[in-house]
Design an enzyme around this catalytic site. Structure first.
Site, PDB file in Angstrom:
ATOM      1  N   LYS A 243       0.895  -1.191   0.086  1.00  5.85           N
ATOM      2  CA  LYS A 243      -0.008  -0.050  -0.129  1.00  5.85           C
ATOM      3  C   LYS A 243       0.948   1.311   0.051  1.00  5.85           C
ATOM      4  O   LYS A 243       0.422   2.179  -0.409  1.00  5.85           O
ATOM      5  CB  LYS A 243      -1.165   0.018   1.244  1.00  5.85           C
ATOM      6  CG  LYS A 243      -2.016  -1.067   1.086  1.00  5.85           C
ATOM      7  CD  LYS A 243      -2.852  -0.848   2.155  1.00  5.85           C
ATOM      8  CE  LYS A 243      -4.220  -1.903   2.151  1.00  5.85           C
ATOM      9  NZ  LYS A 243      -4.926  -1.928   3.245  1.00  5.85           N
TER      10      LYS A 243
ATOM     11  N   LYS B 135      -9.964  -9.902  -7.861  1.00  7.52           N
ATOM     12  CA  LYS B 135     -11.169 -10.216  -6.847  1.00  7.52           C
ATOM     13  C   LYS B 135     -11.897  -8.944  -7.067  1.00  7.52           C
ATOM     14  O   LYS B 135     -11.644  -7.839  -7.338  1.00  7.52           O
ATOM     15  CB  LYS B 135     -10.844 -10.130  -5.365  1.00  7.52           C
ATOM     16  CG  LYS B 135     -10.041 -11.312  -5.100  1.00  7.52           C
ATOM     17  CD  LYS B 135      -9.446 -11.515  -3.447  1.00  7.52           C
ATOM     18  CE  LYS B 135     -10.773 -11.314  -2.729  1.00  7.52           C
ATOM     19  NZ  LYS B 135     -10.282 -11.293  -1.175  1.00  7.52           N
TER      20      LYS B 135
ATOM     21  N   LYS C 123     -14.257  -3.395  -3.619  1.00  4.55           N
ATOM     22  CA  LYS C 123     -15.143  -2.207  -3.140  1.00  4.55           C
ATOM     23  C   LYS C 123     -14.463  -0.679  -3.845  1.00  4.55           C
ATOM     24  O   LYS C 123     -15.285  -0.060  -3.643  1.00  4.55           O
ATOM     25  CB  LYS C 123     -14.809  -2.101  -1.763  1.00  4.55           C
ATOM     26  CG  LYS C 123     -15.635  -2.834  -0.927  1.00  4.55           C
ATOM     27  CD  LYS C 123     -15.066  -2.313   0.758  1.00  4.55           C
ATOM     28  CE  LYS C 123     -15.871  -3.220   1.903  1.00  4.55           C
ATOM     29  NZ  LYS C 123     -15.468  -2.894   2.992  1.00  4.55           N
TER      30      LYS C 123
END
Length: 327
Positions: A111, A192, A195
């Site tokens: 990240k 995947k 969101k």
């Protein structure tokens, strides 16, 4: 019953992957465990957020969890920031963890490469996550592989603290949920479902209207050979559709594949099944959302129940490390 703790961030929108992969299971298992589920709004602050949106999303995900079947009377559902012991214990965990341990966290490495501004909170995030778990004498933490390293750190910190100050924390274990829905992006089936909505046509939101769900599934990427079989490697798009239909009908994707010879009927049946599976959740959410005080009431009750556990545990920690009594 074993005490189980899980958290969910109030960021982005709840999608079909969240629901089939985790939330539906939480609802099914809430009477089998001493279940605690937390909307981890403090974790959401590791990157800048719009304040109004964070408040709205915290309330929304709370109502969605209840609409999906979580019963606040049978388990504990609360917002992380409503229980101040989380941040108090997080500092103790930061002082228990080493810089080297935190710097080895894979998620931080990944990240921090993507962010223009890397907050200190992103670095110490695993210490707060350890506090979330240890504060409730959690025995089991169901996580995917991406969070396993963080739970291993929580175990190490619990054992180190107990070794220094005497038995204080239950040492949790991570549990890998039963093989279930592996829901991927409809347009990029090797990724995947997310969101972040970087792929809005590839993500089915649990509050999408039926027409939008049908459109997204019918436009889902497959392949050109026309053979219906479950093969994640060679036919990821088709495998994803089979996984979705299998998950909502409680079947195995291989068994579902045997029922079809063409992609069109499979897509039509998958769309219809998803619409029907989400209908009760959407109807219940609409009922809850009609009451402007519903989320506050749920979170207030949950925080009271959570603090009944967290407050004495934090008092035990304070005494163990030598902090003087507040009284």
């Amino acid at each position: 019953m074993a005490r189980v703790f899980s958290g969910i961030q109030p960021t982005g929108d709840l999608h079909l992957g969240n629901y089939l992969g985790a939330v539906r299971r939480w609802a099914a298992e809430q009477h089998e465990h001493d279940a605690i589920h937390c909307v981890v709004d403090l974790h959401a602050l590791t990157i800048p957020r719009d304040p109004a949106e964070l408040r709205a999303k915290t309330n929304e995900v709370t109502l969605l969890l209840v609409a999906a079947g979580l019963d606040p009377q049978a388990m504990i559902l609360f917002a992380q920031s409503h229980v101040p012991e989380h941040t108090e214990l997080a500092w103790v965990m930061e002082c228990t963890a080493s810089h080297g341990e935190l710097s080895r966290m894979v998620q931080f490495k990944e990240k921090s490469k993507q962010a223009a501004h890397v907050s200190a909170g992103l670095f110490t995030y695993p210490a707060l996550q350890a506090a979330d778990v240890l504060l409730y004498d959690t025995e089991e933490v169901p996580v995917g592989d991406d969070q396993r390293q963080h739970i291993e750190l929580a175990r190490d910190l619990a054992e180190r603290f107990n070794g220094r100050y005497g038995p204080t924390f239950v040492v949790p274990k991570h549990t890998i949920p039963p093989v279930g829905a592996r829901i991927m992006d409809l347009q990029e089936p090797t990724k995947k479902m997310s969101k972040s909505l970087d792929s809005p046509q590839g993500t089915i939101l649990v509050l999408d209207d039926p027409k939008a769900i049908e459109r997204k599934i019918k436009r889902a990427v497959t392949d050109s050979d026309g053979e219906v079989r479950y093969d994640i490697t060679e036919k990821p798009g088709l495998a994803n559709l089979l996984s979705i239909l299998a998950a909502v009908t409680d079947e195995q994707p291989e068994a579902v594949a045997e029922k079809y010879t063409q992609y069109g009927p499979l897509k039509a049946d998958a769309a219809a099944a998803v619409v029907e599976a989400l209908r009760p959740l959407q109807e219940r959410y609409a009922e809850l959302a009609a009451d402007p005080g519903a989320a506050d009431a749920i979170l207030r009750t949950g925080a009271e129940k959570a603090r009944a556990i967290a407050t004495p545990k934090m008092a035990q920690v304070r005494d163990a490390v030598g902090l003087t009594s507040r009284h």
